[in-house]
Write a protein that holds these residues in place. Structure first.
Motif: not given
Length: 186
Positions: A33-35, A41-43, A65-67, A102-103
């Motif tokens: 969740x932090x990632x 936030x960056x986006x 997916x980005x995380x 994600x997997x």
């Protein structure tokens, strides 16, 4: 390098066990969740983590997916342990914490489930003043842990990972930490 997913339902003590084990192993600890929050936030999509839940589902999936991609890249240089939810108990049923998109990105080597007896979890939740947790019956807590087991095996089937269950019982914290350290050092 290894990529490990560690999970446990609220009150299982998974975060406590992990934080203490990290003193004894060479792993980078990442909270999923932090990632996701850092990326959003960056986006300039959100200002804080609580806003993630309010995003449209498709946007959440893209960030998930980005995380996963970022976590996988970090695991190429370091051993990584990802703290996340295997399943989320929602009013409409159990939701997989690691959907297929994600997997496919993560491709973890190992899933570790931290479990405790339902009565231990109830007691821990009641005494944790730092959190506002739902009150559940022992049978509902047991069902959630059983769903985590079934779901983690499905994840393992899709990724080729193994699944390890570690019991975290009251008055046995040191032996639980030792078991986690041992598994991580294999």
């Amino acid at each position: 390098m290894k990529l490990v997913v560690l999970t446990g339902i609220p009150g299982s003590g998974s975060t406590t066990v992990l934080n203490k084990a990290l003193d004894e192993v060479d792993y980078v600890h990442l909270n999923y969740g932090d990632i996701m929050t850092e990326i959003a936030i960056k986006e300039d999509i959100v200002q804080d983590r609580d806003e993630l839940r309010k995003l449209p589902p498709e946007t959440q999936k893209e960030i998930q997916a980005k995380a996963a991609k970022e976590i996988k890249q970090r695991s190429e240089k370091d051993n990584v342990i990802v703290d996340t939810h295997c399943t989320i108990n929602t009013p409409s049923g159990f939701l997989p914490g690691l959907p297929i998109w994600v997997l496919e990105q993560l491709q973890p080597d190992l899933f570790i489930l931290v479990e405790a007896n339902p009565d231990e979890i109830i007691y821990r939740r009641l005494n944790d003043e730092s959190r506002s947790r739902d009150v559940q019956k022992a049978k509902d807590i047991q069902l959630h842990q059983e769903m985590n087991r079934a779901t983690s095996m499905a994840y393992a089937t899709l990724t080729g990972a193994t699944v390890k269950i570690i019991g975290n019982h009251d008055n046995h914290l040191n032996s639980t930490i030792a078991k986690l350290v041992n598994v991580l050092n294999l």
